[in-house]
Design a protein around this motif. Structure first.
Motif: not given
Length: 195
Positions: A11-14, A66-70, A145-146, A152-153
């Motif tokens: 049950r992820w929000r994203n 929508d977002l990119i983290l690297h 992730i946490d 974000h959602g």
């Protein structure tokens, strides 16, 4: 530290897309490059890696991020930049997505990974030769992730990282013993896994 993490509830929000960087100069040379001293400024994408990304982006089959983290290593930054340019997005460097540190194996031939993985299978908390323990990698990757879940959602978030950390994360999210992370099929360069 535990050898397992609680399994993800599903049950992820994203929505999360996990991406391994494209084929790199380190891959091309068959070398272990896991320290910031070498990985931040060098060992970026190889010509094969750039071709892989061109093909992936020409036939993108996932939700638009929508977002990119690297990871801030050169090879992951260049991978993320290709995707960001394609979609007109900005990037956020996230050091917790870095390559697993392989200690005394740094700069060695990549066939030495097998020695580390054999020890992982016996003890995911080992630090033999200064190697970062599997349990530590799982913890820092899960923290990313946490944190995103808290901030974000309803977004699609692309996380660009490295093979070992992503396999460890996936093993942790499945609630499987971390000592078994190499039982997963290896993630191919420039591949995307949907959570």
């Amino acid at each position: 530290m535990s050898n397992t993490f609680p399994p993800d509830s599903g049950r992820w929000r994203n929505r999360y897309l996990l991406m391994r960087h494209g084929h790199s100069q380190a891959n091309q040379q068959g070398r272990i490059i896991s320290t910031p001293e070498l990985g931040l400024a060098g060992f970026g994408l190889s010509p094969t890696g750039r071709s892989q990304l061109d093909a992936l982006l020409a036939d993108w089959g996932w939700a638009r991020p929508d977002l990119i983290l690297h990871s801030d290593f050169c090879r992951t930054t260049e991978t993320a930049q290709c995707v960001a340019d394609h979609f007109g997005l900005s990037l956020t460097a996230e050091p917790r997505l870095r390559e697993r540190h392989f200690g005394a194996f740094e700069g060695e031939r990549d066939d030495r990974y097998a020695e580390v993985w054999a020890r992982d299978a016996r003890d995911p908390a080992h630090r033999h030769g200064g190697v970062e323990a599997v349990v530590e990698v799982a913890t820092r990757m899960r923290e990313v992730i946490d944190a995103l879940e808290r901030r974000h959602g309803g977004e699609t978030i692309l996380l660009v990282s490295h093979g070992d950390p992503l396999q460890i994360l996936l093993t942790a999210l499945e609630g499987r013993e971390l000592s078994r992370h190499r039982e997963r099929e290896p993630l191919a360069p420039a591949s995307i896994t949907v959570l």
